[in-house]
Design a protein around this motif. Sequence first.
Motif, PDB file in Angstrom:
ATOM      1  N   PHE A  86      -6.765  -1.683   8.898  1.00 38.08           N
ATOM      2  CA  PHE A  86      -7.495  -0.410   8.661  1.00 38.08           C
ATOM      3  C   PHE A  86      -7.738   0.261  10.321  1.00 38.08           C
ATOM      4  CE2 PHE A  86      -9.321  -2.200   4.645  1.00 38.08           C
ATOM      5  CZ  PHE A  86      -9.169  -1.205   3.918  1.00 38.08           C
ATOM      6  N   GLU A  90      -3.722   2.292   8.802  1.00 32.35           N
ATOM      7  CA  GLU A  90      -3.026   2.155   7.723  1.00 32.35           C
ATOM      8  C   GLU A  90      -3.547   1.692   6.623  1.00 32.35           C
ATOM      9  OE1 GLU A  90      -0.184  -0.848   9.290  1.00 32.35           O
ATOM     10  OE2 GLU A  90       0.351   0.434  10.958  1.00 32.35           O
ATOM     11  N   VAL A  91      -2.780   1.753   5.531  1.00 34.97           N
ATOM     12  CA  VAL A  91      -3.297   1.301   3.932  1.00 34.97           C
ATOM     13  C   VAL A  91      -2.791  -0.125   3.909  1.00 34.97           C
ATOM     14  CG1 VAL A  91      -3.572   2.227   1.595  1.00 34.97           C
ATOM     15  CG2 VAL A  91      -3.473   3.688   3.394  1.00 34.97           C
ATOM     16  N   GLY A 186      -3.667   3.080  -2.676  1.00 36.17           N
ATOM     17  CA  GLY A 186      -4.963   2.758  -2.115  1.00 36.17           C
ATOM     18  C   GLY A 186      -4.878   1.220  -1.514  1.00 36.17           C
ATOM     19  N   PRO A 187      -5.737   0.954  -0.822  1.00 34.09           N
ATOM     20  CA  PRO A 187      -5.616  -0.614  -0.176  1.00 34.09           C
ATOM     21  C   PRO A 187      -5.381  -1.468  -1.481  1.00 34.09           C
ATOM     22  CG  PRO A 187      -7.433   0.720   0.726  1.00 34.09           C
ATOM     23  CD  PRO A 187      -6.902   1.646  -0.237  1.00 34.09           C
ATOM     24  N   ARG A 239       3.588   5.714  -2.164  1.00 36.24           N
ATOM     25  CA  ARG A 239       2.862   5.795  -0.985  1.00 36.24           C
ATOM     26  C   ARG A 239       3.852   6.748   0.017  1.00 36.24           C
ATOM     27  NH1 ARG A 239      -0.083   0.484   1.004  1.00 36.24           N
ATOM     28  NH2 ARG A 239      -1.103  -0.182  -0.875  1.00 36.24           N
TER      29      ARG A 239
END
Length: 243
Positions: A86, A90-91, A186-187, A239
């Motif tokens: 984080f 970065e995801v 997302g994460p 992504r």
Amino acid sequence: MVYGLRPIMEALEAGRELERIILREGLTPSDELSTLHRIARQRGIPVQYVPPMWFGRLGSRNHQGMVAYLSPIEYQDLAEIIISTFERGEVPLLVVADGITDVHNIGAIARTAECVGAHALIVPSRGSAQLGADALKTSAGALSHIAVCRVGSIAQTVQQLQANGVRVLAASEKGATVHTRMDLTGPLALVLGDEYEGVSTEVLRAADGTLKVPIHGSVGSLNVSVAAGIILYEAERQRNQKA
């Protein structure tokens, strides 16, 4: 391999990575043995008791009924991986191996995860393939490049991930949503289970959702490493499209 109580304790105290510790059944309890168990438990190192005959294969070595396998993998702390990912903006993309016991599958999954740019591979300290020389070879060296986190409980790790803002999705042939229809941008932590048992019931219940790769042929399921590759590259496609 490390033989005997004192050399094993020295390896632990020096911070050496141990894959597992083998102890002879019937060892006399001692303070040092209790300390060994405590340190191993804190570091998530499996300790296994075996019959005395197992040690016959070691010949005349002075093992004292204790052997430790050195790990070729340098395990990392999951919390630090999440925080640093984080912080770099970065995801997170994490892969969780829930009880995958085939060394070739775990090696292949690690290889794909590293190629797709996943930030870590998470494995349990018990009930999983040993990440030794065979796994390293099968992964084509990927296990030397991707961060590997060894945890005591996958179910508790799911909760830790969720508490840190990471969505947990479990892959299952009975998954609720086809992987291409799931938002993977997302994460994310993708949980993969053993080919025969799948993701454990406890982890399925704790996950934020389930997804599946569609099967149109007569065979009911894919090899877990193949399914991992399909889903991870779909995540990578989404992504890149969003970037």
